[in-house]
Design an enzyme around this catalytic site. Structure first.
Site: not given
Lengths: 437, 437, 437, 437
Positions: C296, C363
């Site tokens: 990410s 997340h």
């Protein structure tokens, strides 16, 4: 469409069972082949077939030659056995004798290929195998014997009754669409954007034939433009910026590109009924459509003009020179070009009495007529090169298509419009004049 | 399943185009047939084919006989032409000669049938046509020659690689399910409720093979019960009231009924790989499954016992008498029956060395072994009649199935469990004793 | 998949009936709106709805503002009516009173939007309508009242139970794939060839959520790479030339890109369960997968470093300077960057106690943990700009994901690996040292 | 149909993820409910929802009552909070205040039900839950408050724009067809053979509405017969042995049975547009269709005649007596019955001005007109009992349907043919005479 149940059938047709994974094998190829032919167990047989097909894919060219030699020589018929069986059957034509004769006269390679084809996905691999074979036939003319059996089986497997007509559009899966890009043989598609312009607009259509055992591969496809008039310029049809019309406003469907996709299926024809079926589909969807025409290339025209030029046809010479200078120069000679092209299409024949132009043979054989010839219809480099920019509309008129077909096939008569006939006549007259000089 | 696009392919396979409607025609049938064979135009040809197939359907039996006589005699090979072509090819084996030989040795009726098959939906009609033909072969043995060509083409068209395995369940369309009711050949399904009981419960499965060109018609199907143990009673398996188990709790899959559906496809086998493929499907779905067995009838057992009884086998006599009195009486003789059935399955062979029981030949030929024999396993009237109520489990063990198949095919070895061997042995010993008396 | 029948349901969901064509109407928009709300006939109502939606599409920005003003002011609740109804219900809480209260407290614009939505295809148009509305809320803050009702309805219509997870691959229709290209928000897809490289290889996957009433539009999608190890470089993952691995050999699934597609659905979240469901799908397909991680971006890192630099954090300054010179210079500072990024992710919080990094919030809120931080993981211009090239793996461990989520939501605890904790600690210590100077 | 890709969407809509298995839980139900409402994690929430739904299914009636009491009382609105929020919003109508008011005025049970609905398959379970609730509302009138919220959500979820029209035929999956048998509410289907007769013939059609989240369950369906004339006898329409006509020869489509399927969706209407849409589908398929009519029962006729008989209407008395003796006796009174039925349909109104017959209200409300009344049209026991065997054709004429609807809804005008008007008038005159005596 009646049943979604059945529509799932194909989905599983290509699920390769695990027990069918090719197993690495040290056996020589010809032993595997013998084993396949000898074996009675279907399961073992399918596994052997899978192994042979996998092995084939990784073969060198030399190994493939050896493989095809094996097919050609080892799996051939035994002429003396045929003679013996035929004699017996001739003397006493009973079922037992016929069975023997049938068996003797079919080369074992047919059964070999049928057994290979038992494996899911094999059909496409066999088509590719034949493509290799075709490429070798020039150097190894004896391979043509094996090819005859490939063709025999393909004609049975790709029987018209097994083919499926599908719309191709912007909702079609990408893996099919990239094949359309790849196989387009008439007017190249250079990018996905260009493809989009051919599929997405409401006034465009595309249809393809598929076979249930080769669903990833179109066999042949045709691209259609819906228009208000019969067109005389492919660039106008394909223009990036153009006015889109509503299907209900169109009166003409133009088949502007037809492409065969599978070189490995050479000699197995699908095109004959494709256009006819598409004409019907479109008629049902849009009763407003009045004209079904092509806008077709005339691939042999320039070559033919060159021959005439060599024979001192001054007009042909001028046209050829002009087309080398670009479409501007051709413009001045457009009537001459149109007249010559009409002569070429209507009058020039092969020894078998059929037109020398292959595209003409295809459409006239389908029952179409030569409807109009246009100079300056394809201004692309390729268009100028192959036909000095001329193109032709073949007309599919459902009322006459059967009769045209019959006349063409039995008497070599080329159906054509008055306008084209007149153009051809004018050229002949000029030619006459020239000749008289 | 990769592609829903392709799954729609079939949907259109059966849309019969309008231009393909059969046109009423006054022409005699044999002229239509000649026309079909002579014609070059695909469209005209398809229309002629459609007309022939429609005409055929409304023929009387006499007209059909005339039609098949035409196929048999008029569309046969010419033995002398074959001999000539074979001689030439034998002398100089080139492609041209091979093409001639191929052409000469294939009877025109093959091309005739292929051309009929170009029409959507024709495949099923040709299968029904052959069914008629089969029914006439006894009286007209010469028709068997035409039948050989039907079989030849069907083997090509119904090639294993074209077949599709489908789950049949309570979500399956009704028109398919009514075919399942109709074709069930082992344990009759008497109502939709009974069908529901065989398809809906979580511990039941059914699978069928289909062909893309005959999607309304299953070719062969197998019914499966998921159980905790290898079963010894078909009535227990099919009981209306029974405890349903979760698939995850099952350790055994029982193939309790396998039915061929298309009498017109006699001689084209599909069953060989069906069970094998189903075993694999089930294994993947339920790793908990340990045993894959059948619960099969022993159709020839009673007849064989009768022969023994005629030869003064007292035990066989007793068993036969008991079974006429119902399963109660058989109970007392269950060990004897089991022993005799074991002998029948393991030891009784045809002149070709294969077992005399047809179901045994099928499963042993697939590589299964005789796993267990049960008396009192089928207490229905039919069960008592054909086998005094005995049934047998054939075991499909993926580890041995190939070897078993090979041994069976090449050396006629019948694979069997110790338990069955012991039962057979005990019977033989008793028999021995009796004989010694 | 049980039901092919049902799979056709959607096909017809978008066949707009002819009687539903929008009819040109001279009526002012607000009169049409009143008519829609007043009307009782479903057919007339649907036609009016169709007309309103079509009219809306061709409105100018000013007309749209007027339209939203109408929604906001005219179709608002009547506070005094609510008070009256609530008083009565408070006094005597019966069904009749509750019905009155319900009616009074729901603004008419909700019913208005529901009635618009009766028309096939309306859902997508309403999503686009709200996108317009959102764009105007800054300038017209009162429009936020209407927006609350859009959100209320969208939450009901786009309920998680109505969403559908779909594989996206190279067999997906082109019209969907072009949306994937368009909506990719993390690592831009610049061409169809690039898209092909992300979808076709056997070690790549892509999944999207769809809604049955907006089938042409993915709602959110995630791209997955299958690898042998947890990756630390996005360029390595996306390399044009790279070694493809067999899925069975992979031990790690990397979610390297997650993109929301519908700006008009802002505030209606779909991502929470997407990754979780994909983890499960992948686990079932490939039991060999051990790690499920993201790779990410850390979008706020550079900005945060800049602030630190302003506050005389010398290391932050160095890192920023280095990253302006390209990744070569960053290499020398990789440990420092990794340590700083770890601090940023683990320790920097907003006033509500949640991490300041939006991707981290997403997340961690799903129950993932901060697994590893990599310097030099995104060497693209954008990567260097937003995070000096650093990236982070969030780990989805099915065993801890629930507990992590709970801890994060209730106590703002950020789950992280030892390695990242240690890195953060090292940075803090250095910082400590620096501070002490 | 554009998109086969999308057609697969639904297939996965019902694949319940493994992590969503309900977990056995010892928690009391109301705690689970609180947890569901409190929880922020979507995954945990979905699992809790699954547990609640599973628990609900196995509840006793008493437990369900407690559960609904909880919904009604504990998850109700707080009137004083609403009043406070409404006051504030009245004073200063900004977005923040509106959000507060919205929140206060929506009972928590709506969010509770929405959260339950996140789980795949929940929608159908909630429909069944409401069916339970409806059954308890008589005894527990306060439950009607909860019911109002069920209805509110169902209207949103079952919005017309989400419904899908499907052909039902003999190719439809058996699990759907058994629902058709079960739900047929007008003319019972007693066996699969009878169902087959209603679906398979070329002159029969059936259409149903489905919802994407409840694909196993039709919501409403209509059965259609194609005929050469407007029929006056349901037994003739349903006769086992009857002449089937080709669709192209039909001029009339008869809607002879319309059945609502989901009692749990009471109050959410689907029928209004169903017939209209089917009329359009049929018109497009068969341009030869001229009349679209029903052949409908008159369920309240006998009851009304009884009242008249009590009021000394001698003709009504005679008709009732005759119908008890069977249709033979009614035959003699057919004109009288027809006249009375016409009066009943055209003139008898409820206090709200609408016809007292519920079927009349439905069709007239859709814009149909009373076209013809037939005595002896339903000779079944039920037909004789409910309407002395009389039936009525309602006519759906696309040209007048909108105007009829408008007139009916706004002015209670019943559209009818001259013939029926005349029949009603004749009865009124007779009645007048009688009254004068």
């Amino acid at each position: 469409m009646k049943t979604s149940f059945f529509s799932d059938l194909l989905a599983t047709l290509f699920d390769r069972p695990l027990w069918l994974e090719a197993t690495p094998s040290a056996q020589p190829m010809h032993e595997l082949c013998k084993e396949l032919l000898a074996g009675s167990g279907e399961i073992t047989g399918m596994r052997t077939a899978r192994t042979i097909l996998s092995r084939y894919k990784s073969m060198t060219k030399e190994e493939k030659i050896t493989f095809f030699q094996y097919l050609t020589e080892e799996l051939d018929v035994d002429a003396s056995a045929i003679i013996a069986a035929a004699r017996q059957y001739g003397a006493s034509p009973d079922a037992r004798g016929f069975a023997k004769l049938s068996e003797a006269s079919e080369p074992p390679r047919q059964e070999f290929l049928r057994r290979l084809n038992r494996v899911p996905g094999a059909t496409g691999e066999l088509v590719r195998m034949r493509l290799d074979l075709l490429g070798l036939c020039d150097k190894y003319p004896e391979f043509a014997r094996a090819d005859i059996d490939f063709v025999h089986l393909f004609k049975s497997w790709f029987n018209r009754g097994f083919l499926v007509l599908r719309h191709i559009d912007w909702h079609t899966p990408a893996n099919i669409l990239e094949k359309i890009i790849e196989y387009e043989a008439v007017h190249a598609i250079n990018s996905w954007d260009e493809l989009r312009r051919r599929l997405l607009p409401v006034d465009r259509r595309c249809f393809a034939f598929f076979h249930p055992a080769m669903v990833d591969e179109p066999l042949i496809f045709v691209e259609v433009a819906l228009l208000r008039d019969i067109p005389g310029s492919i660039q106008a049809v394909l223009a990036e910026e153009r006015h889109h019309i509503q299907p209900a406003q169109a009166d003409t469907a133009v088949f502007y590109s037809i492409s065969n996709c599978q070189a490995g299926l050479k000699g197995i024809s699908f095109g004959n009924s494709l256009i006819k079926q598409v004409v019907e589909e479109l008629s049902q969807e849009m009763p407003n459509l009045k004209n079904f025409v092509t806008l077709s290339p005339i691939p042999g025209l320039s070559r033919w003009l060159e021959k005439r030029a060599e024979n001192h046809d001054e007009i042909a010479k001028k046209v050829l020179v002009a087309s080398e200078n670009g479409d501007g120069d051709v413009a001045a000679l457009r009537d001459d070009l149109r007249a010559l092209a009409s002569v070429y299409l209507l009058e020039e024949k092969r020894s078998d009495g059929l037109p020398i132009d292959p595209v003409a043979r295809f459409h006239l054989g389908n029952g179409a007529s030569v409807h109009e010839v246009h100079a300056l219809a394809d201004k692309s480099a390729n268009g100028l090169k192959q036909s000095c920019g001329a193109m032709v509309n073949y007309l599919y008129d459902l009322k006459t298509v059967e009769q045209n077909h019959e006349n063409f096939v039995t008497q070599n008569i080329v159906a054509s419009s008055r306008s084209v006939k007149a153009a051809a006549k004018s050229a002949s007259m000029k030619r006459g004049t020239v000749a008289n000089v």
